[in-house]
Design a protein around this motif. Structure first.
Motif, mmCIF file in Angstrom:
data_model
loop_
_atom_site.group_PDB
_atom_site.id
_atom_site.type_symbol
_atom_site.label_atom_id
_atom_site.label_comp_id
_atom_site.label_asym_id
_atom_site.label_seq_id
_atom_site.Cartn_x
_atom_site.Cartn_y
_atom_site.Cartn_z
ATOM 1 N N TYR A 301 0.623 -1.519 -0.013
ATOM 2 C CA TYR A 301 0.253 -0.421 -0.090
ATOM 3 C C TYR A 301 1.060 1.372 0.113
ATOM 4 N N LYS A 302 2.105 1.279 0.035
ATOM 5 C CA LYS A 302 3.366 2.427 -0.113
ATOM 6 C C LYS A 302 2.850 3.943 -0.963
ATOM 7 N N VAL A 322 4.598 6.831 0.212
ATOM 8 C CA VAL A 322 4.387 7.044 2.060
ATOM 9 C C VAL A 322 4.311 5.895 2.880
ATOM 10 N N ASN A 323 5.341 5.524 3.894
ATOM 11 C CA ASN A 323 4.952 4.709 4.922
ATOM 12 C C ASN A 323 5.097 4.868 6.392
ATOM 13 N N THR A 324 4.778 6.125 6.675
ATOM 14 C CA THR A 324 3.941 6.420 7.700
ATOM 15 C C THR A 324 2.683 7.972 7.846
ATOM 16 N N GLY A 379 8.375 -0.910 -6.313
ATOM 17 C CA GLY A 379 7.468 -0.350 -5.690
ATOM 18 C C GLY A 379 8.066 0.642 -4.217
ATOM 19 N N GLY A 380 6.484 0.933 -3.721
ATOM 20 C CA GLY A 380 7.084 1.485 -2.900
ATOM 21 C C GLY A 380 8.587 1.834 -1.767
ATOM 22 N N ALA A 381 8.923 0.845 -1.548
ATOM 23 C CA ALA A 381 10.665 0.460 -0.920
ATOM 24 C C ALA A 381 11.045 1.065 -1.950
ATOM 25 N N GLY A 382 11.033 0.347 -2.704
ATOM 26 C CA GLY A 382 11.857 0.190 -4.298
ATOM 27 C C GLY A 382 12.269 1.774 -4.624
#
Length: 521
Positions: A301-302, A322-324, A379-382
């Protein structure tokens, strides 16, 4: 060191024993006490060749904990196939022999209350729990309230309502029931999506929470040890702020065993829980109250969660992930941040410096400047890794199974995208960095790596964003090839420290959190 104060609620912790012999029941009762249970539920229908008079006498004669006796029929999801009169007589006998509680289903409650009324009038000390197990679709809030009213009308001392949550949002109905019920109420939903109904029950006034014995893992049920040690539910109250990880899946998360001790260490009244979310829109709609104060955001979902944020910090907006999320107390708006970027890149930089591999152009330059940065996963982390590497003037090459997604990220950072299948034969230049930002290698699928094992020795450093297990197969293979390793655990710690600061508005206890990482990860 911060103080965790004194217990704030009277919610008890129970474990259900489904032992098949009386001897095992007695043994499990002692194990339950050692692991932190306040009471145990004995399922008579699970005991093979049950002899009520003899077996209950053994179980109740020297019990180490208060006991709930239940005897569930097949129609209620139990194993009892026998005569209904014999079943009810066994529950009456349990009262006579000193059971602290008996549990009876709503449809049989009137029969049992008539049988035991005389005994109850003589102040035997036993209590009757009237239960209702709802299969299938979760009823509306109005219908759940009606069920509660029926159980109360049956003369119950304590009510028990169990649903099968198909979505985490259904737990919000349980929390509202707990808040408004005037009779002691046990209410929860089963399954992984229902886990927060157990973890947060005491915040909303639940009478009892269930946990499992060590080694008897049940999806959606926390262990007794985690309820006592990680979540410390006895310290929750109405003012406790709820933080949690929005993810799918979520059972791999180590966040609770890091954030919860840290919250207590600084004496902050909060709890951090895993949240198995299927629909972001429905989730944020159901949990819009100030009680739910902030969220970590995980796979998948990031990127998608940005559209549900009222405001997005400029770095997170640039990254597109977004992770937070913080729910701003002044106006309730959701504000999105990205703590992954700095956490991952600083971990890689510091490791290069530590190993004397700083090839930056000047002492103030990043140790990544000018290096080839091979990124697997867009993805989000990438995205966080790509923007971080680019900000340090690395040359970024991106591989992703979705080539269009790789090209989109490459365009955003002026990098280069390559088809995923080219990764097998890709030959990096000397001093290159490899970063895995895919879930490959995550527990339980720990036997997979994203690239060819033969090429690992060509990289100077290998970073893996996966942190369960701590040393993934990719890192093991890279270690054998002689490269520098950076575990996802280090990234996880650094981003969690930044999240903690955002969640609480206080400085995170960094050394304390690192000690937890070293001891438990």
């Amino acid at each position: 060191m911060g103080s965790i104060g004194v217990p704030k609620n009277s919610t008890m912790i129970c474990t259900q024993l489904i032992s098949q012999s009386v001897e095992q029941v007695v043994s499990d009762m002692h194990h339950a006490k050692a692991q932190g249970a306040d009471l145990v539920e004995i399922r008579l229908d699970c005991i093979k060749n049950l002899k009520p008079q003899q077996d209950l006498q053994i179980i109740l004669s020297d019990k180490p904990l208060p006991v709930v006796v239940s005897y569930r029929p097949e129609r209620e999801g139990g194993l009892c196939e026998g005569d209904e009169y014999i079943r009810l007589q066994a529950l009456k006998l349990a009262i006579e022999l000193g059971a602290d509680y008996i549990e009876i289903e709503l449809e049989a409650a009137s029969s049992v209350m008539a049988m035991v009324e005389c005994k109850m009038n003589h102040d035997c000390g036993s209590k009757v729990i009237v239960s209702c197990y709802v299969e299938g679709v979760t009823p509306s809030e109005e219908d759940l309230s009606h069920l509660v009213a029926l159980m109360e009308a049956a003369g119950a001392h304590i009510l028990k309502l169990v649903i099968s949550a198909a979505d985490i949002t259904e737990n919000a109905r349980i929390f509202r029931l707990l808040l408004h019920c005037q009779v002691p109420l046990i209410a929860y939903s089963v399954g992984e999506r229902g886990l927060i109904s157990q973890l947060l029950s005491s915040k909303f006034g639940g009478f009892l929470v269930y946990g499992t014995l060590e080694g008897n893992t049940v999806p959606g049920l926390p262990t007794l040890d985690s309820l006592r040690q990680s979540y410390k539910i006895e310290y929750l109250d109405a003012d406790t702020k709820v933080f949690g990880l929005i993810s799918k899946p979520v059972n791999h998360s180590k966040g609770p065993i890091l954030h919860n001790p840290a919250l207590r260490y600084v004496n902050y009244n909060g709890i951090y829980v895993p949240m198995f979310v299927d629909d972001l829109k429905e989730f944020f709609s159901a949990y819009g109250s100030p009680d739910f104060a902030g969220f970590s955001v995980g796979i998948p979902y990031k990127e998608a969660v940005i559209m549900f944020c009222d405001e997005v910090h400029h770095l997170a907006k640039s990254i597109g992930a977004v992770n937070t999320i913080i729910k701003r107390s002044s106006d309730g708006k959701l504000v999105g941040y990205n703590t992954d970027c700095e956490a991952s890149i600083s971990a890689i930089e510091d490791s290069l410096i530590e190993h004397g591999r700083n090839s930056g152009e000047a002492s103030f330059s990043s140790s990544l400047a000018g290096k080839l940065f091979v990124l697997v996963g867009a993805g989000g982390a990438g995205r966080a890794l790509a923007f971080g590497a680019k900000s340090r003037r690395a040359r970024v090459v991106i591989f992703d199974i979705d080539f269009d997604r790789a090209k989109s990220l490459a365009c955003a950072i002026s990098g280069e995208a390559r088809p995923y299948e080219d990764l097998v034969d890709f030959q990096p230049e000397a001093g290159a960095i490899l970063a895995n930002a895919t879930p490959l290698g995550m527990h339980p699928n720990t036997d997979r790596i994203p690239i060819s094992q033969a090429t690992l020795g060509d990289y100077q450093l290998v970073f893996d964003s996966v942190y369960t297990p701590r040393k993934t197969r990719l890192l093991k293979e890279a270690e054998a090839a002689g490269t520098i390793l950076v575990s996802g655990v280090e990234m996880f710690l650094r981003q969690a420290i930044a999240q903690f600061n955002l969640f609480t508005g206080q400085e995170a206890p960094e050394e304390f959190m690192r000690e937890i990482i070293l001891a438990k990860f």
